[in-house]
Design a protein around this motif. Structure first.
Motif, PDB file in Angstrom:
ATOM      1  N   HIS A 178      -6.134  -4.679 -10.026  1.00 21.30           N
ATOM      2  CA  HIS A 178      -6.495  -3.249  -9.794  1.00 21.30           C
ATOM      3  C   HIS A 178      -7.887  -3.307  -9.528  1.00 21.30           C
ATOM      4  CE1 HIS A 178      -6.142   1.123 -10.888  1.00 21.30           C
ATOM      5  NE2 HIS A 178      -7.682   0.899 -10.913  1.00 21.30           N
ATOM      6  N   GLU A 179      -8.602  -3.847 -10.417  1.00 23.31           N
ATOM      7  CA  GLU A 179     -10.131  -3.682 -10.324  1.00 23.31           C
ATOM      8  C   GLU A 179     -10.772  -4.468  -9.089  1.00 23.31           C
ATOM      9  OE1 GLU A 179     -11.634  -1.601 -11.979  1.00 23.31           O
ATOM     10  OE2 GLU A 179      -9.877  -1.344 -13.496  1.00 23.31           O
ATOM     11  N   GLN A 223     -17.128   2.480  -8.306  1.00 22.89           N
ATOM     12  CA  GLN A 223     -16.668   3.802  -8.853  1.00 22.89           C
ATOM     13  C   GLN A 223     -17.877   4.574  -9.638  1.00 22.89           C
ATOM     14  OE1 GLN A 223     -13.378   1.629 -11.247  1.00 22.89           O
ATOM     15  NE2 GLN A 223     -12.513   3.853 -10.998  1.00 22.89           N
ATOM     16  N   CYS A 273      -6.017   5.386 -12.893  1.00 17.81           N
ATOM     17  CA  CYS A 273      -7.324   5.029 -12.590  1.00 17.81           C
ATOM     18  C   CYS A 273      -8.408   6.361 -12.590  1.00 17.81           C
ATOM     19  CB  CYS A 273      -7.558   4.734 -10.953  1.00 17.81           C
ATOM     20  SG  CYS A 273      -9.140   4.237 -10.259  1.00 17.81           S
ATOM     21  N   LEU A 274      -9.494   5.892 -13.467  1.00 12.78           N
ATOM     22  CA  LEU A 274     -10.681   6.907 -13.585  1.00 12.78           C
ATOM     23  C   LEU A 274     -10.879   7.528 -12.479  1.00 12.78           C
ATOM     24  CD1 LEU A 274     -12.785   4.899 -16.072  1.00 12.78           C
ATOM     25  CD2 LEU A 274     -11.001   6.539 -16.578  1.00 12.78           C
ATOM     26  N   HIS A 300     -10.452  -2.317  -5.974  1.00 13.39           N
ATOM     27  CA  HIS A 300     -11.691  -1.358  -5.689  1.00 13.39           C
ATOM     28  C   HIS A 300     -12.528  -2.072  -4.762  1.00 13.39           C
ATOM     29  CE1 HIS A 300     -10.588   2.103  -8.079  1.00 13.39           C
ATOM     30  NE2 HIS A 300     -10.404   1.528  -9.219  1.00 13.39           N
TER      31      HIS A 300
HETATM   32 NI    NI Z   1      -9.373   2.230 -11.022  1.00 13.73          NI
END
Ligand code: NI
Length: 183
Positions: A142-143, A52, A100-101, A146
């Motif tokens: 979730h992480e 990210q 999510c960012l 990624h």
């Molecule tokens: Ni996220």
């Protein structure tokens, strides 16, 4: 302190499998983790994955005591997790709203395993093993997604339960206080 801009959905790096970390306790790894934590805190994130902020490396950070973006969420232990592996504990799944960012302003209802065991390493290469359930387990799944190039919208099953926070809140679908949750 280095706060990075967070890549948004559509950037190719967010769709790629990130690379395994081989060298621990290096200046580069420690700087990456520091920058990830600084960025996560600046953005009020509950977690962040290295891709990210533009680094294809299997590193995630997560954890908080209270989070303004998820007001009702219980505390999650502050964790640095490298080269993580997740094992579901049982078949039980549960659905909850995620954001999510990298997908700002939106939420979706996502099924996740209710209970998991996760393993990996900390920044010095010391093994980490823990079990988690509920929101904690959700954040870890979730992480770690990624790192495999998966964003939560790819996990949404019912697209009537995916959209902009303000619209979902106005429709009474988000069971949370979203008045100033804009991410
Ligand atoms: Ni996220």
């Amino acid at each position: 302190m280095a706060i990075h801009s967070v890549l948004r959905m559509g950037h190719p790096l967010l769709s790629q499998r990130a690379t395994e970390v081989r060298d621990f306790d290096t200046v580069a790894l420690n700087n990456l983790i520091r920058d990830m934590l600084d960025t996560m805190h600046a953005e009020d994130g509950v977690g962040l994955a290295a891709p990210q902020i533009g680094i294809s490396s299997r590193v995630v950070v997560f954890g908080f005591d209270h989070n303004p973006r998820y007001r009702n969420a219980p505390a999650v232990p502050r964790t640095v997790l490298i080269n993580p592996v997740i094992k579901p504990l049982g078949d039980a799944m549960e659905e909850a709203w995620e954001g999510c960012l990298s997908v700002p302003g939106m939420r979706g209802l996502v099924p996740r395993y209710k209970r998991i065991e996760y393993r990996g390493f900390d920044a010095s290469g010391t093994p980490v093993v823990a079990t988690a359930e509920g929101f904690h387990a959700r954040v870890v799944q979730h992480e770690c997604d990624h790192l495999d190039g998966i964003l939560y919208p790819q996990r949404v099953c019912d697209f009537t339960r995916f959209g902009f926070i303000s619209e979902l809140a106005d429709a009474g679908l988000l069971a949370m206080n979203t008045a100033d949750d804009q991410n």
